[in-house]
Scaffold this active site. Sequence first.
Site, PDB file in Angstrom:
ATOM      1  N   ASN A 109     -12.967  -5.935  -0.072  1.00 17.73           N
ATOM      2  CA  ASN A 109     -13.527  -4.951   0.865  1.00 17.73           C
ATOM      3  C   ASN A 109     -14.356  -3.903   0.116  1.00 17.73           C
ATOM      4  O   ASN A 109     -15.531  -3.677   0.421  1.00 17.73           O
ATOM      5  CB  ASN A 109     -12.412  -4.257   1.649  1.00 17.73           C
TER       6      ASN A 109
ATOM      7  N   CYS B  47      -6.873  -9.815  -2.353  1.00 16.95           N
ATOM      8  CA  CYS B  47      -6.116  -9.155  -1.286  1.00 16.95           C
ATOM      9  C   CYS B  47      -7.012  -8.466  -0.259  1.00 16.95           C
ATOM     10  O   CYS B  47      -6.534  -7.694   0.563  1.00 16.95           O
ATOM     11  CB  CYS B  47      -5.129  -8.140  -1.870  1.00 16.95           C
TER      12      CYS B  47
ATOM     13  N   ARG C  54     -19.046   0.768   4.108  1.00 15.97           N
ATOM     14  CA  ARG C  54     -18.641  -0.242   5.080  1.00 15.97           C
ATOM     15  C   ARG C  54     -18.419   0.300   6.475  1.00 15.97           C
ATOM     16  O   ARG C  54     -18.318  -0.462   7.420  1.00 15.97           O
ATOM     17  CB  ARG C  54     -17.386  -0.955   4.578  1.00 15.97           C
TER      18      ARG C  54
ATOM     19  N   ARG D 186       1.033  -1.533  -5.365  1.00 17.25           N
ATOM     20  CA  ARG D 186      -0.183  -0.850  -5.792  1.00 17.25           C
ATOM     21  C   ARG D 186       0.093   0.644  -5.854  1.00 17.25           C
ATOM     22  O   ARG D 186       0.603   1.229  -4.895  1.00 17.25           O
ATOM     23  CB  ARG D 186      -1.331  -1.123  -4.815  1.00 17.25           C
TER      24      ARG D 186
ATOM     25  N   GLU E 240     -12.361  -3.886  -7.960  1.00 17.99           N
ATOM     26  CA  GLU E 240     -12.995  -3.363  -6.751  1.00 17.99           C
ATOM     27  C   GLU E 240     -14.381  -2.772  -6.996  1.00 17.99           C
ATOM     28  O   GLU E 240     -15.061  -2.407  -6.042  1.00 17.99           O
ATOM     29  CB  GLU E 240     -12.106  -2.283  -6.126  1.00 17.99           C
TER      30      GLU E 240
ATOM     31  N   ARG F 293       0.851  -1.191   0.000  1.00 14.38           N
ATOM     32  CA  ARG F 293       0.000   0.000   0.000  1.00 14.38           C
ATOM     33  C   ARG F 293       0.890   1.245   0.000  1.00 14.38           C
ATOM     34  O   ARG F 293       1.280   1.741   1.055  1.00 14.38           O
ATOM     35  CB  ARG F 293      -0.909   0.004   1.230  1.00 14.38           C
TER      36      ARG F 293
END
Length: 846
Positions: free
Chosen positions: A721, A769, A732, A604, A698, A568
Site C-alpha cells: 500500500n 502484507c 493514496r 509490527r 514500504e 498492527r
Amino acid sequence: MTDRSDSSPLVGLVIVSHSRQLAEGVAELAREMAGPSVRIATAGGTDAPDAPLGTDALRVMNAIESIYSEAGVLVLMDLGSAVMNAELAVDLLPPDHRERVLLCSAPLVEGAVVAAVQARLGNPLGRVAEEAGMALMAKQGQVGGPAVSGALASPRPLGAPEVTLRMAVLNPLGLHARPAARLVQAVASFSAAIQLRNLTTQSKEVDARSISAVMTLGVQQGHEVEFIASGVDGAHALEALRLLVETHFGDASASRGSAAPAVGPLLASEASVTTWLPGVLISPGIAVGPAIVLQPEVDGGDGGAMGSPSQEWERLQRAIQSVRDELMATRAALALRADHQTVEIFDAHLLVLEDSELLQWLHERILRGAEGAVSAWKAAVEGVALRYETLPDEYLRSRIADIRDVGRQVFAALTGASRAAPAEPLSGILAALDFVPSEIARLDVHRVQGLCAARGTANSHAAILARSLGIPAVFGVGEGLLQVRDGDTLLVDATAARVCLRPDAALLEEYEDRARVEQKSRRLAHQLRSQAALTRDGHRVEVAANIGRVAEVEAAVEAGAEGVGLFRTEFLFLQRTSAPDEDEQYEAYREAARALDGRPLIIRTLDIGGDKPLPYLGVGPEANPFLGVRGLRFCLSNRELFSSQLRAIARAAVDAPIRVMFPMVATREEWREARALWEEAARPFPAARHVEVGLMIEVPSAVLLVRHLAAEAHFFSLGTNDLTQYLFAAERGNEQLAHLSDALHPALLQMVARVTEEAHARGRWVGLCGELAGEALAVPLLVGLGVNELSMSVPSIAAVKQALRACHLGECRALVRQALACGSAAEVRRLLAGEAFEGIMPGARP
C-alpha cells in the site's frame, strides 16, 4: 494502399542476396505489400559471367546511395558474404550517411515484407528494424518452433474508456500478409491505442500497429477477433476497422464465390461495439445485472416553518439522537460481519455528533434566534468541512466525505431529504456518482450484486466498507457512468477494475459463465479453508492474517489463517488519552500468541504518523505527514515509548513464536538503530533471543538497499500500500490520483522481484502484507515472484488459499515474465484475468 498526405521521406530498403533473381523477387513482393511510395533497391549477384552467384560491396554501397534520405536506409541480407559485404559497404559510405544506415538480421523475405509495411507507415528507422527483426514470429506461430517474445501492447491513455469490437474474419486465407498490412495501415491513421486478439484461439492481446504481432495471432477464415481501443478517437477507429473487416480488408478474392465456413456466435454483420470504463479496484469479483441508479440527493427544503428557538433546539437534538441511534444499530450489525477497522469508521461518525464545540456553537446560534435548526446545521457542517479542506494533510482532507455523510443524515432527519431511490428494493448493480459510508453499510448484500461509482478511491471509508461486504465493486470509472439509466444491463468486472456499459450477448454469456465459476470456487474455498495451501507441484506459501486487536485472532484461525503476519499494534494506542503501559501491552501480545496456539505471530512495532496521528503525544502538524515523522522515525524520536513496547514484546516472546517487525525503514542506519534497541530490550529475557527480527519494505530506498539489509535482517514484509504511493509519488487518498494506486503495476512488480531475488540469495524469506496479498487474481504472480508468505484481511484468506492450490510454480514463473514485460497495471490485470481461466489456474474453469 493510399499515399501518405505528407511529403516527408520514408525509410528506404536495400535487399542484398547472392542471387539477382531472388533479390528482385523479394523486392517485388515487398512493393506489392507496401505500395510504390517505399523506395527499394537491390544488390543481388555479381557481374562475373562464370560466377553470377555472390555479392559485391560496391554494388551494395551504390544501392544504398541510390535511395538514401534523411529517414535512413535498412539493409536486409541473406547469408555469408552478403553480411560481410554489407558491412564493408557501410564503411565505404560518407561519414554523415553511415549513422542513418542499419544492417538488419531479420530473415530476408519475411523481414523485407514487414519492413516495407512499417516504412510505408512513416515509422522511424529504429522501429522499422525492430519490427523486421520479429518477422519470423508469425511463421513460428503457425508451424511451431522456439517462442519469440512479441510486440508489447501499446500504452493506453490513463483513465480513457475502452471500446471493443468483435467480428469474424471471412477472408479465405485469414489475416495473411496483405490484409494484415492493410489493417496496420488503417490503425496507423488514428491516435488511439489499439490492441487485437484472436478470440477463437484465446490469444493474448497484441499491438495492432505491429504487422509482425498481428500475423502471430494466426487468424484464419472464420476466426473471431476482438479489437480494443482506448483514446479520444477510439470509437472512430473501430468504425473504420469494422468497414475494413466487412470489405474483407480489400481482398477482392474474398468476395468472389468463395464459400465461407460456418462461424461462431458473431458474424461480420453482427459486430458489436462495447464500452469499458476503467476504474479502481475496490473489491474483486464479477457481477452482471440491471442497473439501480442512485440519483443525487432530493432536497427536502427547509423542513417547514421555523418554531421558537427552544423548539428548534429540541428538534435538532431529536434529529441528532435519531441519527445516533441509527449509526449505533448500523455499527452493531456491521460488527457481526466485518473487522474492527471497518466498524470503527462509525465511531468517527458518532464522534462528529458528540463534538462539544460543534454542539455549543449550534446551541448558541439557535437560541439567539439567528437561525432555525436546518440552516444552522447546514452552516455548521459546511464550516467544519471548510476547515478540513484547508488542512495540509491530504488524508485528513479526504475525510470530508465522512463529515458530509453525517451532516447529510442529520439534514435528512430534519427535512426528509434523501437520495432518489427505487420504489421497492430491487436486485441488481448499484450505480452512483459516489457513495458515502452509511449507504454502503446499510446495503442488503443479498440483493445488491455489485457496486460502481463515477468517483471514489480505494482508501475511502466507503471503499473499506464495500470490501468488508465482499461485493464486487469498482470506483472512479469516470463521468461516463452517468449515461446509465435504471434497468440498463451492467457488467462489473471488478477483478480487472472495469465496468462495461453495453455488453453484447456473447460477452454477457462469457461473464455469466465466469460468475458461476467464481461462485463455485468460493464455496469450495470455504470448505477447504483449514487445509494447507500447496500448489499443484507441492510448493508452499504461508497464508496469514492482518489483525489489529486480540479479539480478531479467533476469527482469523477459523477462516484458515496459518498465523498472523501483521499485528498492527498502533490500535492499542489509538482512541485514548494516554499510551498503554508496558504491562498492558504485554498482556495483549501474550493473549494474541496464546489464541494462535503455536502459530507464528508477527508484531509490527508502533506505526504512527501519516494517517494515524496520536494527539496526546503532542506531535505538531506537518506540511506532509506521509513524508514526515512516521513509522520507525517516530519511534526513534520517542525512545522511551518505543523501548517500553519492545520490552513488552520481549516478555511475551519468552514462550511464544513471536517475530518483531519494524515499519517504514528507509535506511540501514535506521534499521541498525532499531535493532540495537531491540537487543537492549530483550537482554533481560534470554529465551527471547531466538526471536526473528525483520522489517517492512514500504519505501523505494529500502528496495534499493535490500542487499545490505538482507545481510542483517531475518525477513522482509512488503507493505505494498505505502510502497505504491511512494513509488508513484501519489498520495493514496487523493481521488485524482486513484489510477496510480494499483499495486499490480509492472513498476511495482519489478520492485517485488528485486526484493525476493536479493533476499533469497541470502537465505531470507519474504512476506507481503498489503492489500495485494488478499487479491486472489494476483496470487499466481506473487507465487512466481517468490513471495513466501501472504498476510491479508480475514475475509480474503479462504479465496487466496484456494487460488494457491490451483497454481503451478513453473507456470507462475513464466507468467511473471509476461507481466514484467507489460506497460501498465491494466495490461497486467487483463493478462491475469485471462490466465485465471486458462492454464495457470485450471481449477477455476467449470
